[in-house]
Write an enzyme that holds these catalytic residues in place. Structure first.
Site, PDB file in Angstrom:
ATOM      1  N   GLY A  66       0.809  -1.218   0.000  1.00 31.45           N
ATOM      2  CA  GLY A  66       0.000   0.000   0.000  1.00 31.45           C
ATOM      3  C   GLY A  66       0.839   1.263   0.000  1.00 31.45           C
ATOM      4  O   GLY A  66       0.659   2.149  -0.828  1.00 31.45           O
ATOM      5  N   ALA A  67       1.762   1.347   0.948  1.00 31.07           N
ATOM      6  CA  ALA A  67       2.587   2.542   1.069  1.00 31.07           C
ATOM      7  C   ALA A  67       3.716   2.269   2.058  1.00 31.07           C
ATOM      8  O   ALA A  67       3.741   1.211   2.695  1.00 31.07           O
ATOM      9  CB  ALA A  67       1.760   3.723   1.554  1.00 31.07           C
ATOM     10  N   MET A  68       4.636   3.250   2.183  1.00 30.29           N
ATOM     11  CA  MET A  68       5.813   3.037   3.024  1.00 30.29           C
ATOM     12  C   MET A  68       6.197   4.318   3.752  1.00 30.29           C
ATOM     13  O   MET A  68       6.278   5.379   3.156  1.00 30.29           O
ATOM     14  CB  MET A  68       6.959   2.538   2.129  1.00 30.29           C
ATOM     15  CG  MET A  68       8.249   2.293   2.873  1.00 30.29           C
ATOM     16  SD  MET A  68       8.042   0.965   4.111  1.00 30.29           S
ATOM     17  CE  MET A  68       9.174   1.527   5.361  1.00 30.29           C
ATOM     18  N   GLU A  69       6.482   4.147   5.041  1.00 26.37           N
ATOM     19  CA  GLU A  69       6.648   5.284   5.950  1.00 26.37           C
ATOM     20  C   GLU A  69       8.067   5.834   6.030  1.00 26.37           C
ATOM     21  O   GLU A  69       8.467   6.359   7.078  1.00 26.37           O
ATOM     22  CB  GLU A  69       6.196   4.846   7.348  1.00 26.37           C
ATOM     23  CG  GLU A  69       7.107   3.802   8.048  1.00 26.37           C
ATOM     24  CD  GLU A  69       6.671   2.354   7.868  1.00 26.37           C
ATOM     25  OE1 GLU A  69       5.952   2.055   6.899  1.00 26.37           O
ATOM     26  OE2 GLU A  69       7.064   1.514   8.702  1.00 26.37           O
ATOM     27  N   GLU A 118       0.612   5.863   7.422  1.00 30.09           N
ATOM     28  CA  GLU A 118       2.040   6.139   7.185  1.00 30.09           C
ATOM     29  C   GLU A 118       2.497   7.333   8.017  1.00 30.09           C
ATOM     30  O   GLU A 118       3.606   7.336   8.558  1.00 30.09           O
ATOM     31  CB  GLU A 118       2.316   6.375   5.697  1.00 30.09           C
ATOM     32  CG  GLU A 118       1.835   5.258   4.766  1.00 30.09           C
ATOM     33  CD  GLU A 118       2.248   3.857   5.171  1.00 30.09           C
ATOM     34  OE1 GLU A 118       3.309   3.698   5.807  1.00 30.09           O
ATOM     35  OE2 GLU A 118       1.494   2.901   4.874  1.00 30.09           O
ATOM     36  N   HIS A 141       3.095   6.298  11.577  1.00 28.77           N
ATOM     37  CA  HIS A 141       4.344   5.541  11.740  1.00 28.77           C
ATOM     38  C   HIS A 141       5.509   6.441  12.155  1.00 28.77           C
ATOM     39  O   HIS A 141       6.495   5.959  12.704  1.00 28.77           O
ATOM     40  CB  HIS A 141       4.728   4.872  10.417  1.00 28.77           C
ATOM     41  CG  HIS A 141       4.249   3.456  10.274  1.00 28.77           C
ATOM     42  ND1 HIS A 141       4.336   2.524  11.278  1.00 28.77           N
ATOM     43  CD2 HIS A 141       3.727   2.795   9.205  1.00 28.77           C
ATOM     44  CE1 HIS A 141       3.864   1.359  10.840  1.00 28.77           C
ATOM     45  NE2 HIS A 141       3.476   1.494   9.581  1.00 28.77           N
TER      46      HIS A 141
HETATM   47  N1  ARG Z   1       5.561  -0.559   6.547  1.00 26.28           N
HETATM   48  C1  ARG Z   1       4.683  -0.530   5.411  1.00 26.28           C
HETATM   49  C2  ARG Z   1       3.326  -0.191   5.959  1.00 26.28           C
HETATM   50  O1  ARG Z   1       2.716  -0.918   6.666  1.00 26.28           O
HETATM   51  C3  ARG Z   1       4.634  -1.800   4.646  1.00 26.28           C
HETATM   52  C4  ARG Z   1       5.827  -2.082   3.834  1.00 26.28           C
HETATM   53  C5  ARG Z   1       6.027  -3.522   3.636  1.00 26.28           C
HETATM   54  N2  ARG Z   1       6.708  -3.814   2.436  1.00 26.28           N
HETATM   55  C6  ARG Z   1       7.204  -5.026   2.164  1.00 26.28           C
HETATM   56  N3  ARG Z   1       7.742  -5.196   1.012  1.00 26.28           N
HETATM   57  N4  ARG Z   1       7.184  -5.990   2.997  1.00 26.28           N
HETATM   58  O2  ARG Z   1       2.844   0.861   5.799  1.00 26.28           O
HETATM   59 ZN    ZN Z   2       2.458   0.095   8.482  1.00 27.27          ZN
END
Ligand code: ARG
Ligand code: ZN
Length: 879
Positions: A265-268, A302, A305
């Site tokens: 979905g997205a990354m923090e 995000e 986080h």
């Molecule tokens: N930390 C991110 C979130 O929950 C998810 C990223 C995970 N990505 C992965 N390739 N495992 O918003």
């Molecule tokens: Zn997350």
């Protein structure tokens, strides 16, 4: 020496890093075919660690040069094996200079540094940084990062990384540079860069402490008309975290960047969140109400986080739920608070319960079942699961239920007081909550360590003489892989008692006041006594879904109807309706599987009618109450799963509702139109939701009225919510007009990637779409297996969202699945492995289906060249 690349990693094997990294300076010369990465880092021996050399992770990168304390190292000075770089006998203080090469344009895994639509992006969580440079790529190594980016100015006018922009300028020969510095120490998984042709919507936003922060949402040029909602959601998130948790933005600049090729979905990433376009881009023409809600939730997630994940991070990846469960809980609370009404809050809660039952309970009952804090894994990317995220959020929510909202805030404050800037464990979080509230949460730890969905059985006994009601609660938990015996959980069970008039009784017993008591079930079986109960009550248990368990109680239909009409707890009111529906759906599915005949009782239809026309209830709640359990949820309740029978049973009930309630559905359809300018607010979305559910029932009825209404709505729609709802109604009703509508829809939106995803997924889930039809859609010029959103829209939507066709008796669905898992694995193991999960529950199907499923699983498992990701999933399924 480790040669087996698919090794199991155990939580108990954790050892602290032998070296810590103080500072990292990264220099990137960006070129799609040949990017040079220079890494200069200062390292110091970890005081606690014994004499050991330096160990750096590194995969898929070519080492060009390695210097230690200024001296060039030769081949004999280090060892390198494709996963690790080891330098033995190193001094306590070390400066390493490492130069490596990568080819981002060849990276189809979308992990590490990659190219999407000609632009550079990174994704480092969980272990992507090691394919950018050699580094101790583990979350307990936190360092200060400085990043120099150099790239062609014409092609990549925008150069972004974490933190603050220190300097930018020209380099001659058409190249330019930007220097970024992140003032906060961070683990490598939070590193990010973007080098791209993008534009942004930006705004200065006043923080609570008076500082102004620069907020930016970066997108491709044609999408600048779709950034308003993400920006608004970001501002709302910042405000909310200030107010609810006293947590402020700690940077002068906060950026969101949208990318079309993204695994999740997205990354923090610190200060530079990178998002799947799906969770950024919206305007009424292209996005549905559900899309808008998703954007608000993910932008919030995000952003939150930044404190729960970045300021306090995980010691190791087994602690993933420390940040994910907590942050999901926070984004859920944020979304609920944004609606603001009790009934709106309940609707978001019902959605969460639905997700748990649809996805997490099956995971907990299948071959990949794992505790919220897993004990082992082969590939960590396989553990970004509904268990770690959504069940993890339930575990946090239960703590709040046990210590109260204020107590929870005290616990959060203590957590940050103790651990700001640290990499910690789930136990540390629990300890902060316990200590801040003087509560014993030792037994509660089992929610983190034991997998499986507990079953709570309830038996009530009313004593008319003594005016007491005894409620006996007992618990058990089915075995899961590697865990045969479970110890009792600490389960908060919120209970109310309804009188014959439908009102809550006042509970006077032992300190329990008011209408709802939170009983704490800690033993295998316990009896709770309510005194002063003047008549036999109807118990309303697990109010607000106070624990992620299955509640078993022998409700009669009359009791359920009573709760469905009167329960003051909207979640349990909804739940009563679900129970009424589920009883009928499983009976009908069973009858169909055995060639029995179909009927539906008036009692059920009347109950549905009553809710449908009750104008005192929010439309959003009525929509939830009228929505039947999904085919997947019905399957989980069956002894042997027969997907075609389940589908037919559900269709039968839908058609009955459409036919029997035609007048009421039609009048509700018209009563809930939302004329005027589109707005995604919860009230308007709820009206559209109810209206469109009414439309789908009407279209399911045998006569043509519903289909005509759908056609009219499709033709006149001025927003994507109504357009898609009408198109789905036409497709699901197999209307003659459906193909033409699909054709027009494609023509109107062929330049909107996210809308074309919808176009594929609606067809993938259509009742007549078989494997042959899916293969034909894969030949469409707009299909592209390499783009995760597109792969999900067609292949995943079919394998996971069209059970009656996927489980075709001839096994063609399974053969297709195997083929696609294998094809995807060569491109992108993370995405392939998600698809592999659609066979998790294979042992629950009829023997003939099982045989074909097993064959398909074995076919994939027998491949020599398979990623760890897919191998872990299929071998656990076959185990
Ligand atoms: N930390 C991110 C979130 O929950 C998810 C990223 C995970 N990505 C992965 N390739 N495992 O918003
Ligand atoms: Zn997350």
């Amino acid at each position: 020496m480790r040669t087996d690349t698919s090794q199991t990693i155990y939580r108990n094997d954790y050892t602290p890093p032998s070296y810590l990294v103080e500072t990292v300076e990264l220099g990137f010369d960006l070129d799609p075919a040949r990017t040079i990465v220079a890494n200069r880092m200062t390292m110091r021996r970890n005081p606690g660690s014994k004499r050991a050399g330096i160990e750096l992770h590194g995969e898929n990168i070519e080492l060009v040069a390695l210097r230690m304390n200024g001296k060039l190292l030769g081949k004999r000075d280090y060892r390198i094996d494709g996963r690790l770089l080891r330098i033995p006998n190193t001094p306590d203080d070390v400066t390493l200079e490492i130069e490596t090469l990568t080819a981002p344009e060849k990276n189809t895994t979308l992990s590490g540094l990659y190219v999407s639509n000609g632009n550079f992006f990174t994704q480092c969580e969980a272990e992507g940084f090691r394919s950018i440079t050699f580094f101790p790529d583990r979350p307990d190594v936190m360092a200060k990062f400085t990043v120099m980016l150099r790239a062609d100015k014409e092609k990549y006018p925008v150069l972004l990384s974490n933190g603050n922009l220190v300097e930018e300028g020209e380099l001659g020969d058409g190249r330019h540079f930007a220097l970024w510095e992140d003032p906060f120490k961070k683990p490598s998984y939070l590193f990010a860069l973007v080098a791209a042709r993008l534009v942004c919507q930006e705004e200065r936003f006043r923080l609570k402490d008076g500082r102004d922060a620069l907020l930016q949402v970066w997108v491709e040029e044609g999408n600048l008309d779709k950034t308003d909602y993400a920006m608004q959601s970001l501002k709302n998130s910042i405000r909310w975290d200030e107010e609810r948790f006293g947590l402020e933005l700690d940077l002068d600049r906060f950026m969101i960047v949208a990318v079309g090729d993204f695994n999740m979905g997205a990354m923090e990433n610190k200060g530079l969140n990178i998002f799947n376009t799906k969770f950024v881009l919206a305007n009424p023409r292209v996005a549905t109400d559900v899309d808008y809600a998703g954007i608000e939730a993910v932008v919030g997630h995000e952003y939150f986080h930044n404190w729960t994940g970045n300021r306090v991070t995980c010691r190791d990846w087994f602690q993933l739920s420390l940040k994910e469960g907590l942050t999901v809980f926070r984004d859920q609370e944020f979304s609920a608070d944004m609606i603001g009404t009790d009934s709106g809050r309940a609707v978001t809660r019902i959605d969460q319960v639905r997700t748990l039952r649809q996805a997490q309970f099956p995971e907990d009952a299948g071959p990949m079942a794992h505790p919220v804090r897993p004990d082992s894994f082969v590939e960590i990317n396989n553990f970004y699961t509904v268990t770690v995220y959504e069940k993890g959020a339930e575990v946090v929510r239960m703590i709040q239920t046990l210590v109260g909202r204020e107590g929870f805030r005290k616990g959060m404050d203590l957590y940050f007081e103790r651990h700001d800037g640290q990499a910690v464990t789930c136990d540390d979080f629990r300890a902060a909550m316990a200590d801040a509230n003087g509560r014993d949460l030792n037994q509660f730890e089992r929610w983190y360590s034991q997998a499986g969905t507990p079953v709570v059985g309830a038996v009530g006994r009313y004593d008319a003489e003594a005016k007491t009601f005894d409620l006996t609660l007992s618990q058990s938990c089915p075995p899961t892989p590697g865990q045969t015996d479970k110890l009792p959980f600490h389960i908060p069970v919120a209970v109310g008692l309804l009188g014959a008039d439908g009102n809550d009784m006042q509970l006077g017993q032992g300190g329990l006041k008011g209408a709802t008591a939170v009983l704490e079930l800690t033993e295998q079986s316990q009896t709770f006594s309510f005194t002063g109960v003047l008549e036999a009550p109807t118990p309303s248990m697990l109010r607000d879904f106070s624990a992620p368990v299955v509640l078993e109680y022998a409700y009669t239909d009359d009791e359920l109807l009573h709760l469905f009409s009167h329960d003051s707890d909207p979640v349990n009111r909804w739940e009563a309706g679900q129970r009424l529906a589920m009883a009928r759906l499983s009976r009908l599915a069973g009858a169909l599987a055995n060639g029995g005949k179909l009927d539906l009782d008036d009692t059920f239809i009347d109950a549905m009618r009553k809710i449908l026309v009750d104008a005192t209830l929010d439309p959003a709640f009525r929509e939830q109450a009228l929505l039947l359990p999904s085919e997947t949820m019905i399957a989980e309740k069956m002894g042997v799963v027969n997907p075609q029978a389940i589908h037919a049973a559900r269709q039968f009930v839908r058609a009955c509702i459409g036919a029997c309630l035609r007048a009421e559905l039609t009048s509700q359809y018209h009563a809930n139109l939302t004329p005027g300018q589109y707005s995604p607010d919860a009230l308007s979305a709820g009206r559209r939701g109810l209206k469109n559910l009414a439309l789908s029932y009407l279209a399911a009825a045998p006569d043509a009225d519903g289909v005509n209404l759908a056609q009219a709505q499709f033709d006149g729609a001025d927003n994507m919510t109504d357009r898609v709802a009408a198109l789905v109604a036409l497709i699901q009703a197999r209307a003659d007009a459906a193909p033409a509508a699909l054709h027009d829809f494609y023509q109107d939106f062929k330049n909107e990637a996210l809308v074309i995803d919808k176009w594929f997924s609606m067809q993938a889930a259509a009742p007549d779409t078989d494997v042959k039809a899916v293969r034909a859609l894969m030949q469409h010029s707009a299909f592209n297996l390499k783009n995760p959103n597109r792969a999900r829209s067609l292949v995943f939507s079919f394998c996971g969202g069209n059970p009656a066709q996927f489980h075709a008796i001839d096994g063609s669905g399974y053969a297709f699945w195997a083929e696609q898992v294998i094809a995807l694995d060569a491109i992108n193991p993370q995405v392939a492995s998600r698809l592999a999960r659609s066979m998790d529950r294979w042992r629950r199907y009829a023997p003939a289906l099982q045989l074909n499923m097993k064959k398909a699983l074995q076919q994939v498992a027998s491949l020599k060249k398979l990623s760890n990701d897919v191998r872990e999933v299929v071998s656990k399924a076959l185990a």
